[in-house]
Design a protein around this motif. Structure first.
Motif, short mmCIF file in Angstrom:
data_model
loop_
_atom_site.label_atom_id
_atom_site.label_comp_id
_atom_site.label_asym_id
_atom_site.label_seq_id
_atom_site.Cartn_x
_atom_site.Cartn_y
_atom_site.Cartn_z
N ASN A 49 0.75 -1.06 -0.03
CA ASN A 49 0.06 -0.14 0.01
C ASN A 49 0.91 1.26 0.01
OD1 ASN A 49 -1.29 2.39 1.88
ND2 ASN A 49 -3.04 1.20 1.13
N PRO A 50 0.61 2.31 -0.67
CA PRO A 50 1.56 3.45 -0.82
C PRO A 50 1.71 4.23 0.55
CG PRO A 50 -0.02 3.65 -2.36
CD PRO A 50 -0.73 2.35 -1.55
N THR A 51 0.79 4.20 1.37
CA THR A 51 1.35 4.84 2.69
C THR A 51 2.10 3.79 3.40
OG1 THR A 51 -1.12 5.44 2.82
CG2 THR A 51 0.11 5.75 4.81
N ARG A 52 1.75 2.47 3.51
CA ARG A 52 2.74 1.70 4.18
C ARG A 52 4.18 1.62 3.67
NH1 ARG A 52 -0.06 -3.02 3.81
NH2 ARG A 52 1.14 -4.14 2.55
N GLU A 53 4.14 1.62 2.40
CA GLU A 53 5.39 1.78 1.64
C GLU A 53 6.38 2.72 2.13
OE1 GLU A 53 6.79 0.77 -2.94
OE2 GLU A 53 5.34 2.56 -2.84
N HIS A 54 5.72 4.19 2.15
CA HIS A 54 6.60 5.03 2.51
C HIS A 54 7.10 4.95 3.86
CE1 HIS A 54 7.40 9.48 2.67
NE2 HIS A 54 7.24 9.33 3.88
N LEU A 55 6.13 4.39 4.70
CA LEU A 55 6.62 4.15 6.18
C LEU A 55 7.89 3.31 6.16
CD1 LEU A 55 6.47 3.95 9.32
CD2 LEU A 55 4.62 2.26 9.30
N GLU A 56 7.71 1.88 5.40
CA GLU A 56 8.62 0.95 5.53
C GLU A 56 10.08 1.60 4.87
OE1 GLU A 56 6.14 -2.90 4.76
OE2 GLU A 56 6.73 -2.01 3.00
N LYS A 57 10.12 2.42 3.83
CA LYS A 57 11.30 2.99 3.42
C LYS A 57 11.96 4.13 4.34
CE LYS A 57 9.96 3.19 -1.41
NZ LYS A 57 9.52 3.89 -2.78
N VAL A 58 11.02 4.48 5.33
CA VAL A 58 11.51 5.57 6.02
C VAL A 58 12.35 4.52 7.35
CG1 VAL A 58 10.90 7.02 8.42
CG2 VAL A 58 10.06 7.36 6.19
N ILE A 59 11.68 3.47 7.90
CA ILE A 59 12.37 2.55 8.87
C ILE A 59 13.55 1.87 8.12
CG2 ILE A 59 12.04 0.53 10.04
CD1 ILE A 59 10.36 2.79 11.36
N LEU A 62 16.39 4.51 8.40
CA LEU A 62 16.75 4.75 9.59
C LEU A 62 17.60 3.60 10.18
CD1 LEU A 62 13.66 6.40 11.27
CD2 LEU A 62 15.43 7.60 10.52
N GLU A 63 17.17 2.37 10.28
CA GLU A 63 17.98 1.27 10.49
C GLU A 63 19.26 0.98 9.53
OE1 GLU A 63 18.40 -0.24 13.26
OE2 GLU A 63 16.53 -0.40 14.30
N GLU A 64 19.09 1.68 8.45
CA GLU A 64 20.29 1.40 7.46
C GLU A 64 20.20 -0.05 7.04
OE1 GLU A 64 24.27 3.11 8.27
OE2 GLU A 64 23.37 4.29 9.92
N GLY A 65 19.12 -0.38 6.61
CA GLY A 65 18.92 -1.63 6.12
C GLY A 65 18.27 -1.64 4.45
N THR A 66 18.19 -3.03 3.99
CA THR A 66 17.62 -2.79 2.43
C THR A 66 16.27 -2.54 2.47
OG1 THR A 66 17.68 -5.28 2.63
CG2 THR A 66 19.93 -4.14 1.84
N ASP A 67 15.62 -3.28 3.52
CA ASP A 67 14.14 -3.29 3.15
C ASP A 67 13.43 -3.46 4.73
OD1 ASP A 67 11.51 -3.45 2.22
OD2 ASP A 67 11.48 -5.61 1.91
#
Length: 377
Positions: A49-59, A62-67
């Motif tokens: 979902n576009p809203t969830r996708e934005h959140l996941e990219k932020v996290i 911040l954690e310096e992960g790939t996903d």
């Protein structure tokens, strides 16, 4: 880019062109296709979902992960994580885990064929001795819940690499503001997003953050199959909460340092478990792998009667489960967070009738100290 800035601008939203400063809530279960074999990039909100996708990219940023994958709760995230393993697989875990995690491991995952050994994961020699042919992962909390044990993530990761094991770190207590396990050698980071990431005690969420793409792909398949995804509205609440993560964590830590010092001076308080105290066994490791100490304090009082007195007399501080919000909360682990842990195991870990756990909030520190003072008197 500074961490504080990334909390606010940690992902670019290209799904709309309205100029809206706040990410839109895409409250849609499904998305129309432009034509056969064509997609907008979104098909069904269980997948993305576009809203969830934005959140996941932020996290992930911040954690310096790939996903990052956003789940409906922290326990939903850990439940999906365990689907990476097969019957007979062995996992080594911190002995002082959140009680809900222990309940999942011992009552669901063991039933489904997984095997667990628990230990103080700061004891590297003992950890190494527990590794066997079927061992697949090391699962740690640092600091732990509620006894605040600290594990050297880099040292555990070095051992794990020798045996090709996954290192999974629950980073709920410190968040990426203070600690980033993926940069220290961990493979997967777990969060109860309900806590500091949300920060307002108003929604449930969980996250898995991956270091490598292959793990992300495996977890994405599990994610879409099991379906415990975070809703668009709850995703928006997390996006909003994360914008103030850095300033909240800084202020809460400042308050916690003052409260830990106060509690250490009280006659009825026998022991204070706070990783920011220089006499804490994990103080030096904490300074090495984290940029701060967080705001979780556990403390042991002199009697069960004193513990119950504190719980009943606090007025500004709220007697409630959970942690990480703007309000200071105090919890009785033996009857709340760890009620389902067998009594013998609980007592062995120090979770007794005199132990209290406190999540320090954003109130004025002097007001919190005064509330504790009158509750202890």
């Amino acid at each position: 880019m500074d961490f504080t800035t990334r909390c606010i601008h940690g992902a670019v939203d290209k799904t709309h062109n309205t100029g809206a400063v706040s990410v839109p809530i895409y409250q849609s279960a499904t998305f129309a296709h432009p034509g056969i074999g064509q997609s907008t990039g979104y098909d069904y909100s269980r997948l993305q979902n576009p809203t969830r996708e934005h959140l996941e990219k932020v996290i992930a940023n911040l954690e310096e992960g790939t996903d990052a994958l956003a789940f409906s709760t922290g326990m939903a995230a850990i439940t999906a994580l365990m689907e990476l393993f097969s019957i007979g697989d062995h996992i080594i875990a911190s002995e002082d885990l959140y009680g809900g995690t222990v309940r999942l491991f011992d009552n669901i995952n063991k039933k489904n064929g997984l095997d667990f050994d628990y230990l103080d994961t700061s004891d590297l020699a003992k950890l190494r001795s527990l590794i066997r042919k079927k061992t697949k992962a090391i699962y740690i909390e640092t600091p732990t819940n509620p006894m605040m044990q600290v594990t050297d993530i880099q040292a555990v990761a070095a051992i794990a690499r020798e045996y090709k094991l996954l290192v999974i770190v629950d980073n709920t207590f410190l968040t990426p503001y203070f600690q980033r396990p993926l940069t220290l050698g961990a493979d997967i980071v777990v969060h109860s997003g309900t806590k500091y990431l949300s920060g307002h005690n108003d929604t449930l969420a969980g996250f898995l953050v991956t270091k490598e793409t292959d793990l992300s792909e495996k977890l994405r398949f599990i994610y879409k199959t099991t379906g415990a995804c975070l809703s668009p509205f709850d995703s928006w609440l997390l996006i909003r909460g994360i914008k103030t993560l850095a300033i909240r964590m800084k202020r809460q830590e400042e308050n916690a340092l003052k409260l830990a010092a106060f509690l250490s001076s009280q006659e009825k308080v026998k022991k204070v478990f706070f990783i920011g105290l220089p006499d804490h066994p994990g103080f030096e490791v904490s300074k090495k792998q984290a940029s701060g100490f967080g705001s979780m304090i556990s403390f042991e009082v002199d009697t069960e009667a004193t513990a119950k007195q504190v719980l009943e007399k606090v007025s500004l501080i709220l007697f409630a489960e959970s942690l990480g919000g703007t309000e200071t909360l105090i919890t009785y682990p033996m009857v709340q967070t760890h009620a389902d842990v067998p009594i013998a195991d609980r007592l062995l870990r120090g979770i007794n009738e005199c132990l209290l756990r406190m999540s320090v909030g954003l109130e004025d520190a002097d007001d919190l100290i005064e509330d504790l003072r009158q509750a202890l008197s």
